[in-house]
Write a protein that holds these residues in place. Sequence first.
Motif, PDB file in Angstrom:
ATOM      1  N   GLY A  52       0.827  -1.061   0.343  1.00 43.45           N
ATOM      2  CA  GLY A  52      -0.083   0.147  -0.252  1.00 43.45           C
ATOM      3  C   GLY A  52       0.603   1.466  -0.282  1.00 43.45           C
ATOM      4  O   GLY A  52       0.487   2.160  -0.054  1.00 43.45           O
ATOM      5  N   GLN A  69      -4.875   0.366  -0.806  1.00 41.78           N
ATOM      6  CA  GLN A  69      -4.837   1.579  -0.778  1.00 41.78           C
ATOM      7  C   GLN A  69      -5.936   1.881  -0.045  1.00 41.78           C
ATOM      8  O   GLN A  69      -6.030   2.723   0.776  1.00 41.78           O
ATOM      9  CB  GLN A  69      -5.215   2.229  -2.324  1.00 41.78           C
ATOM     10  CG  GLN A  69      -4.069   2.525  -2.961  1.00 41.78           C
ATOM     11  CD  GLN A  69      -2.805   2.827  -2.885  1.00 41.78           C
ATOM     12  OE1 GLN A  69      -3.144   3.894  -2.164  1.00 41.78           O
ATOM     13  NE2 GLN A  69      -1.697   2.561  -2.811  1.00 41.78           N
ATOM     14  N   ARG A  72      -5.476   0.063   4.331  1.00 44.16           N
ATOM     15  CA  ARG A  72      -4.577   0.511   4.480  1.00 44.16           C
ATOM     16  C   ARG A  72      -4.628   0.494   5.849  1.00 44.16           C
ATOM     17  O   ARG A  72      -3.866  -0.111   6.307  1.00 44.16           O
ATOM     18  CB  ARG A  72      -4.709   2.540   3.949  1.00 44.16           C
ATOM     19  CG  ARG A  72      -3.348   2.374   4.134  1.00 44.16           C
ATOM     20  CD  ARG A  72      -2.096   1.555   3.338  1.00 44.16           C
ATOM     21  NE  ARG A  72      -0.944   2.119   3.629  1.00 44.16           N
ATOM     22  CZ  ARG A  72      -0.262   2.866   3.406  1.00 44.16           C
ATOM     23  NH1 ARG A  72      -1.238   4.230   2.896  1.00 44.16           N
ATOM     24  NH2 ARG A  72       0.931   3.376   3.921  1.00 44.16           N
TER      25      ARG A  72
END
Lengths: 315, 260
Positions: A52, A69, A72
């Motif tokens: 990430g 993403q 996260r």
Amino acid sequence: MPAVIEVQNLHKSYGDTVAVDDVSFSVQEGEIFGILGPNGAGKTTTVECVEGLRRPDRGEISVLGLDPQRDRAELTQRLGAQLQDGELPGRLKVGEALALYSSFYRTPADWRALMDTLGLADKSSTRYGKLSGGQKQRLSIALALVGNPRVAVLDELTTGLDPQARRDTWQLIEDVRSRGVTIVLVTHFMEEAERLCDRIALIDTGRVVAVDTPAGLTERVQTEHRIRFQPSVPFDDRLLTSLPDVTSVIHRGDVVVVTGNDNALNAVTSVLARNNIVARQLRVEQASLEDAFVALTGRHPESEQHARESRPGQN
Amino acid sequence: MSVTATASPPAAASRPGLGRLTVTELKLFIRERVGPIWGVGFPLLLLIIFGSIHSFNKPQKDFGGATTLEIYVPVLIVFSIAILALSALPMVLAGYREKGILRRLQTTPMGPVRLLTAQLAVNFAVTVVMVIVILVVARLGYGVALPKQLAGFAIAVLLAAAALLAVGLFVAATAGSGRAAQAIGTILFFPMMFFAGLWVPIAQMPKLLRYISHGTPLGAAVQALQGAAEGHWPHAQQLLVMAAYAVAFGLAAAKLFRWE
């Protein structure tokens, strides 16, 4: 077993430079999965997308069912990362660093036990800046594990370590895996990949060249076996060249070098035995993972010696 | 070797880590020496030297009856703030980025934003402690009266710290390395301290320089502090100048800051 990490058609560029062109692979629960490739192949960028740290330009990534993403915050609780160049403040003590990092997590591991396991117990009040390269590396692994992660991503784990420290680290990684942690290992050391990994993704110029077990990768390259020995008495070459499994026989001084397929060894030794010829100092050279690497990428892996020299000041 | 899987009980309350992070950063701040020696020790030493000069303790007609020492106490306070914000903070933060410490934190639930928060908290806390120490030493050692407008003085201190720390964050955001950040901070330090009246008191500056001084964060800070020490509420313009620096450089730093 379910896939813990799923990467599909990952693509990432920095400006005009394509770091990762098209990478897909999946990592099963509880395995040690190696990402092997020459320098600049896109290994680190790939795992940074998994962690990430970087946003992919294209492609799908799922880690434990999470989007690195979007999810996260949750991912950081369950994935432990060891970065290639992640240092700590020089004046931070080992014990402080572990206590601090363990306080970040919901269900941390016992950092004191971890410190013992990694052989850092007597370094608890030593400052990071005073540690040797091997000790820094072990602390870095400890910090990757202190959150009790389900998945650990370790980038260039043993670069800069001496051979003994490297073997100790390998042992440690196997212990961590036996605890049920899935491990992704980025490396360019053949020996490390061969020893530790259940499966390997071989990456070159941003693409996956092959995903297989170390043995499977080796089998893909059809290099011939080479048999060397010193015969106890001279013999007629035709004895061996007549065998269907043998392709050539060469004399180098006292030594005879026979090349052939993987049955050649059997055929040669039985013919020699039948003719009462003893093969002294018999050696067989087989294709190694390194041969597979070279055959599949057309490049030589960076040697360990070189890797160690390129990181002065460690150890 | 075997790795034990013992998990400690789930950490209590929200964000237990932030407190520990701040305490750890405070320890590192003290071990780093730049802040404690130059930001706290040196201004105190200057105070003691100035206080021991006989003529500095006599009321001066030029300063409207104030002593030279009384004029210098606010200057020493902003001196300390400037060292912390322009030298210690950018050096530490740019160093953290250079060494990959911020990136390392990005992979943990803590995240690098909270490290910045912890650093700012440490610098604010040290500033407050240092201001109290200077005021107390000046009062007990050399008979300098405590600020008569205490609330105004406190607000001026906090705004000055906010303005300077924002500039420091901006330096940390734009400098490539810890060493570069410290160099840039030092280059900014001298003109800023000049306009704060370290060498020539603002009241004695030529008109043009005095004008420029009004527009600099430390010049505005010293004037606000001197006013509050004498019992006036700080002038709105002085507070606005400091607030403007805090907002402008704070936003620019937030926009430009890179974690790697």
